[in-house]
Design an enzyme around this catalytic site. Structure first.
Site, PDB file in Angstrom:
ATOM      1  N   CYS A  15       0.827  -1.203   0.000  1.00 26.00           N
ATOM      2  CA  CYS A  15       0.000   0.000   0.000  1.00 26.00           C
ATOM      3  C   CYS A  15       0.867   1.262   0.000  1.00 26.00           C
ATOM      4  CB  CYS A  15      -0.979  -0.045   1.171  1.00 26.00           C
ATOM      5  SG  CYS A  15      -2.404   1.002   0.851  1.00 26.00           S
ATOM      6  N   HIS A  28      -3.565  -4.958   0.278  1.00 30.60           N
ATOM      7  CA  HIS A  28      -2.961  -5.527   1.489  1.00 30.60           C
ATOM      8  C   HIS A  28      -3.089  -7.053   1.480  1.00 30.60           C
ATOM      9  CE1 HIS A  28      -2.461  -1.756   3.809  1.00 30.60           C
ATOM     10  NE2 HIS A  28      -3.504  -1.340   3.108  1.00 30.60           N
ATOM     11  N   GLU A  78      -1.686  -9.132   3.234  1.00 29.33           N
ATOM     12  CA  GLU A  78      -1.526  -9.721   4.574  1.00 29.33           C
ATOM     13  C   GLU A  78      -2.859 -10.133   5.196  1.00 29.33           C
ATOM     14  OE1 GLU A  78      -0.928  -6.554   3.749  1.00 29.33           O
ATOM     15  OE2 GLU A  78      -1.324  -5.135   5.383  1.00 29.33           O
TER      16      GLU A  78
HETATM   17  N1  GLN Z   1      -1.802   6.882   2.778  1.00 28.48           N
HETATM   18  C1  GLN Z   1      -1.950   6.120   1.592  1.00 28.48           C
HETATM   19  C2  GLN Z   1      -3.317   6.301   0.944  1.00 28.48           C
HETATM   20  O1  GLN Z   1      -4.234   6.759   1.554  1.00 28.48           O
HETATM   21  C3  GLN Z   1      -1.685   4.643   1.857  1.00 28.48           C
HETATM   22  C4  GLN Z   1      -2.697   4.011   2.749  1.00 28.48           C
HETATM   23  C5  GLN Z   1      -2.246   2.702   3.316  1.00 28.48           C
HETATM   24  O2  GLN Z   1      -1.078   2.357   3.335  1.00 28.48           O
HETATM   25  N2  GLN Z   1      -3.174   1.916   3.832  1.00 28.48           N
HETATM   26  O3  GLN Z   1      -3.487   5.982  -0.206  1.00 28.48           O
END
Ligand code: GLN
Length: 523
Positions: free
Chosen positions: A377, A500, A502
């Protein structure tokens, strides 16, 4: 439907979630279909707006719900997929009661905690349980008995106890058995917390005593006597080397047999998969050292699912995972020496500017030194920024989340423009991605269509894709114009995802990117 209510006494942080998940695991092994509900008595609607420093990671479900990390334990221990309704909070209950009041649903009555709030709680529990079609529903009540916030929930389960037949609702109370300065096991805190429990009209059927060491027979007898439960219903939950051992430990303590008796059930089968997985875990042949560069590294729970996903991959590849936690800001000051000698680098998700330059340094180090890299992410977004700055040559490349720039290679998702409500408004939950044939992503997943869980507001800016790809970072996973995976084919293993992975990793089925990452680290 059978219900098992799990409450906690003495203090929080006893591992009630793991106890609940383990109870579910035990029943699942006996052939029963188990589902689970987590009740969080806080006023927040969900965990989405909460700082991981306070409650650990925000766990994401397939439907995009941002929930307590205990739901992660349930999904991993029960190998199931849950939805938003499985996390009940005071915020959700009151919102719905107030909405009903405004609609006139209560026909002019005075709206009160009893019966309106408690009815709402009971209805929700029963609805979710019925919808899941499970045989047994676990209900874990967060916090500690005696907290003001949890009163309506305890009252609701008290009422349920009267409404359900004896063999359909069981209470498990998890308490602490501390050691005195002389090393004796002390039962007084347990006695007090059971007393508080009884004052609410509840009585435990089973007491699980968390202790550093196994509860002695004497301690068990004492708890049995003072708390009025049979001695076989006093279960020792002593420290285990790993949380996956807890179901086996509780089973050995006789919890499974006692529950069967209480619930008037007989084991339908005896599944061995979990035990086999734990056995594999205890005889790992190799070891890798991975650096996780984040900004909540002082609280490992903030990255719980990542830690678990690495472990799952390790179990599958017979390899122990040695994690070095690196605070991104320290790296900004101290440089990348702390990364020397690690087998791989992982940059997890995150929000906001603090620590980002440190994470970018770590990514640069991984890219330049051909060290296996996994970016998740925010970790992917920063990998794109690092590449844009140091390979493509846009020195000021950045994310518009992080500051003004001429090259916003990471930019707000178009549908996020003008969004002011911060609760549940990100791009959340399951979305598909198509993978490029022959890419690392394709090889990793073994398929060209995947579905993974998301939580982000920003994305790779489609305007810059061509130029970035021309320099050797390719976007091998896409959802239409949305970049889902970035990789560098000339690198040994450089894989970063907007989603994600995970959250879908399971002890017996590791997430493909995590498995591929660990495999790359093994060389
Ligand atoms: N801050 C970034 C976004 O909003 C990544 C978010 C995250 O890592 N969950 O896109």
């Amino acid at each position: 439907m059978k219900y098992i209510v799990i409450t906690g006494g003495v203090m929080s942080g006893l591992g009630k979630g793991i106890t609940a998940a383990s109870v579910g695991q035990i029943l699942k092994n006996k052939g029963y279909d188990v589902t689970a509900i987590k009740i969080d008595p806080y006023i927040n609607i969900d965990a989405g707006t909460m700082n991981p420093f306070q409650h650990g990671e925000v766990y994401i479900l397939k439907d995009g719900a941002e929930v307590d990390l205990d739901l992660g334990h349930y999904e991993r221990f029960l190998d199931t997929e849950l939805t938003s309704e499985h996390n009940i909070t005071t915020g959700k209950i009151y919102r719905s009661v107030i909405e009903k009041e405004r609609r006139g649903d209560y026909l002019g009555s005075t709206v009160q905690i009893i019966p309106h709030v408690t009815n709402e709680i009971k209805e929700r529990i029963r609805d979710v349980a019925a919808k899941s079609e499970a045989d047994i529903c676990l209900i874990e009540i967060g916090g500690t008995v005696g907290d003001i916030e949890s009163m309506p929930f305890l009252e609701a389960v008290r009422q349920m106890h009267g409404e359900e037949s004896e063999e359909n609702l069981v209470f498990i109370h998890v308490t602490l058995v501390p050691l005195s300065l002389l090393g004796e096991q002390k039962t007084k805190p347990t006695q007090h917390s059971v007393k508080a429990f009884r004052e609410l009209g509840l009585s435990p059927d089973i007491i699980v005593g968390r202790c550093k060491e196994p509860l002695s027979q004497e301690t068990k007898s004492k708890i049995s006597l003072f708390c009025d439960v049979p001695v076989e219903a006093v279960i020792s939950a002593h420290d285990a080397e790993d949380i996956y051992l807890v179901p086996l430990l509780l089973e050995e303590e006789g919890l499974g047999d006692f529950l069967m008796k209480k619930l008037h059930l007989t084991p339908l089968e005896s599944r061995m998969e979990w035990r086999q997985m734990v056995e594999r875990m205890s005889s790992l042949q190799r070891k890798v050292r991975v650096a996780i560069v984040g900004k909540y590294t002082h609280l490992e729970d903030a990255y719980l699912s990542i830690k678990e996903a690495l472990k799952h991959a390790g179990i599958d590849l017979s390899c122990a995972i040695d994690i070095t936690w690196i605070e991104a800001e320290d790296l900004e000051v101290g440089g990348t020496q702390c990364l020397d000698g690690v087998d791989g680098i992982l940059v997890p998700g995150g929000f906001g500017v603090r620590g980002t330059e440190g994470k970018i340094c770590a990514i640069k180090y991984a890219r330049e030194n051909d060290v296996p890299f996994l970016g998740l992410c925010f970790g992917m977004q920063l990998a794109v920024i690092e590449f844009a700055r140091n390979v493509v040559g846009w020195k000021d490349a950045n994310s518009s989340e992080l500051g003004e720039t001429k090259h916003p290679v990471i930019d707000l998702l178009p549908e996020q423009l003008g969004v002011e409500d911060m609760g549940g408004t990100m791009r959340l939950g399951n979305y598909e991605a198509s993978l490029k044939k022959g890419s690392l992503a394709h090889k990793t997943y073994g398929t060209t269509k995947i579905v993974e869980r998301h939580r982000h507001r920003y994305e790779v800016n489609p305007r810059y894709i061509e130029q970035i790809e021309a320099k050797g970072m390719i976007f091998s996973g896409r959802n239409k114009d949305r970049m889902e995976i970035a990789e560098i084919p000339s690198h040994r293993f450089f894989f970063a995802s907007q989603f994600h992975p995970e959250f879908t990793s399971r002890p017996e089925r590791p997430s493909p990117p995590f498995r591929a990452f660990v495999k790359a680290m093994l060389g």
